[in-house]
Design an enzyme around this catalytic site. Sequence first.
Site, mmCIF file in Angstrom:
data_model
loop_
_atom_site.group_PDB
_atom_site.id
_atom_site.type_symbol
_atom_site.label_atom_id
_atom_site.label_comp_id
_atom_site.label_asym_id
_atom_site.label_seq_id
_atom_site.Cartn_x
_atom_site.Cartn_y
_atom_site.Cartn_z
ATOM 1 N N TYR A 145 0.818 -1.215 0.000
ATOM 2 C CA TYR A 145 0.000 0.000 0.000
ATOM 3 C C TYR A 145 0.858 1.274 0.000
ATOM 4 O O TYR A 145 0.382 2.332 -0.366
ATOM 5 C CB TYR A 145 -0.949 0.032 1.216
ATOM 6 C CG TYR A 145 -1.991 -1.079 1.226
ATOM 7 C CD1 TYR A 145 -2.118 -1.962 0.168
ATOM 8 C CD2 TYR A 145 -2.849 -1.239 2.308
ATOM 9 C CE1 TYR A 145 -3.059 -2.981 0.182
ATOM 10 C CE2 TYR A 145 -3.798 -2.252 2.332
ATOM 11 C CZ TYR A 145 -3.897 -3.122 1.263
ATOM 12 O OH TYR A 145 -4.833 -4.119 1.290
ATOM 13 N N LYS A 194 3.709 -15.430 2.599
ATOM 14 C CA LYS A 194 3.596 -16.169 1.333
ATOM 15 C C LYS A 194 5.037 -16.456 0.905
ATOM 16 O O LYS A 194 5.492 -16.063 -0.184
ATOM 17 C CB LYS A 194 2.829 -15.294 0.325
ATOM 18 C CG LYS A 194 2.407 -16.014 -0.929
ATOM 19 C CD LYS A 194 1.264 -16.974 -0.721
ATOM 20 C CE LYS A 194 0.977 -17.720 -2.034
ATOM 21 N NZ LYS A 194 0.189 -18.928 -1.861
ATOM 22 N N ASP A 226 -2.934 -17.974 2.115
ATOM 23 C CA ASP A 226 -4.106 -18.640 1.522
ATOM 24 C C ASP A 226 -4.640 -19.714 2.470
ATOM 25 O O ASP A 226 -5.850 -19.865 2.656
ATOM 26 C CB ASP A 226 -3.792 -19.213 0.131
ATOM 27 C CG ASP A 226 -2.410 -19.825 0.028
ATOM 28 O OD1 ASP A 226 -1.608 -19.670 0.965
ATOM 29 O OD2 ASP A 226 -2.125 -20.490 -0.995
ATOM 30 N N ASP A 250 -5.078 -6.688 6.127
ATOM 31 C CA ASP A 250 -6.277 -5.964 5.710
ATOM 32 C C ASP A 250 -7.371 -6.971 5.342
ATOM 33 O O ASP A 250 -8.524 -6.889 5.799
ATOM 34 C CB ASP A 250 -5.907 -5.105 4.491
ATOM 35 C CG ASP A 250 -7.003 -4.124 4.116
ATOM 36 O OD1 ASP A 250 -7.963 -3.999 4.889
ATOM 37 O OD2 ASP A 250 -6.902 -3.501 3.049
ATOM 38 N N ASP A 254 -10.846 -8.450 7.866
ATOM 39 C CA ASP A 254 -12.236 -8.360 7.431
ATOM 40 C C ASP A 254 -12.889 -9.739 7.455
ATOM 41 O O ASP A 254 -14.046 -9.889 7.860
ATOM 42 C CB ASP A 254 -12.335 -7.771 6.018
ATOM 43 C CG ASP A 254 -12.628 -6.280 6.055
ATOM 44 O OD1 ASP A 254 -12.216 -5.636 7.047
ATOM 45 O OD2 ASP A 254 -13.253 -5.759 5.110
#
Length: 359
Positions: A145, A194, A226, A250, A254
């Site tokens: 980001y 990852k 994942d 992020d 959620d």
Amino acid sequence: MNKTVYQIAVLPGDGIGVEIVPEAIKVLKQAGERYHLEFKFTEALIGGVAIDAVGKALPEETLEICRNSDAVLLGAIGGPKWDQLPAQERPEAAALLPLRKALGLFANLRPVTVYPALIGASTLKPDIIEGVDLIVFRELTGGLYFGNKARRPIESGEEAIDTLIYTTPEIERITRLAFEAARKRRKKVTSIDKANVLESSRLWRETVIRLSADYPDIELEHMYVDNCAMQLIRYPKQFDVILTENMFGDILTDEASMLTGSIGMLASASLGGQVALYEPAHGSAPDIAGQKKANPLATILSAAMMLRYSFNQESAAQAIEKAVVSVLDEKYRTGDLMEPGMKAVNMEEMGDLVAQKLV
Ligand code: NAD
């Protein structure tokens, strides 16, 4: 007895922000009475209301007030009125990111606690979510980001580039916070990366492993992002502290929010600099603003986090959390949590009920 005095910058913001923040203040004052703490609240403008009043989503005066406080309590910002502004001038981009940056808030903490009384409010099966009590430590100022972005023409159209950079110090500082937090909990850290494909993830994993030598009492586990997305809904009870980078955090936070039933229950803290910031995880909910319908508990629980992390007032923090649990156990519900057989209350009544438990 002399009272300890804490300065709190109060930034209600937009939409339901202006309604829920006073409920959290009400509860803080009551907790203060009980635990001999005094709070001095200084209100300042942020978000759309600040654009309307002074032409800037994050006025310099607001930043000054935050810097001179012991902690910041934020409501929510943004709304349809300001949606047509260019992306960089919209309240979220022009206020939230610069505020986090200015205060050096590199760690976002989001507890995900499933309250027994609310098990029926989740979309997941009761036996999966019963007893879930985890906290996500998300790195907040690095990664994709914040890296350089570019667009350039190529023969067949355009090319877009986002840069993912992490440095050793950035990984170290959040890792230490996560390990320290695990010490006060069930002593387990799950680091999410990852590392099978990303170089930044390989550095992340190596750094976490190196620092773990300083925390031999903490169990460390690594998981690909994942797989974590899958495990969060398959068997969420396995997690205690989840440690992860900005974008993975992020998305995972959620997803994790759905375990609790309503976004109106989710508190958050952003730590790192001298002054930490506490805010509910939800937005300004323009669809219910001004109607006293909002659930104030996420903001009230954020205030409890403030007592815990900024003021080291664990007993007062727990008292607020227990007050919330007993009000829910007594079947009181705002609209977002309403189920058959429960007692409907509006936002103010919910705030009053929690405050009364602290008398
Ligand atoms: P939202 O979180 O505001 O609302 C999503 C849904 O959840 C709505 O139906 C809303 O009514 C409901 N909801 C949210 N909080 C609630 C509460 N406390 N009690 C009961 N119901 C609640 O997300 P959105 O609709 O995508 O965004 C609305 C505005 O908020 C946008 O301008 C967005 O950019 C902004 N936003 C701000 C923040 C922030 O200030 N940190 C975060 C997210 C979104």
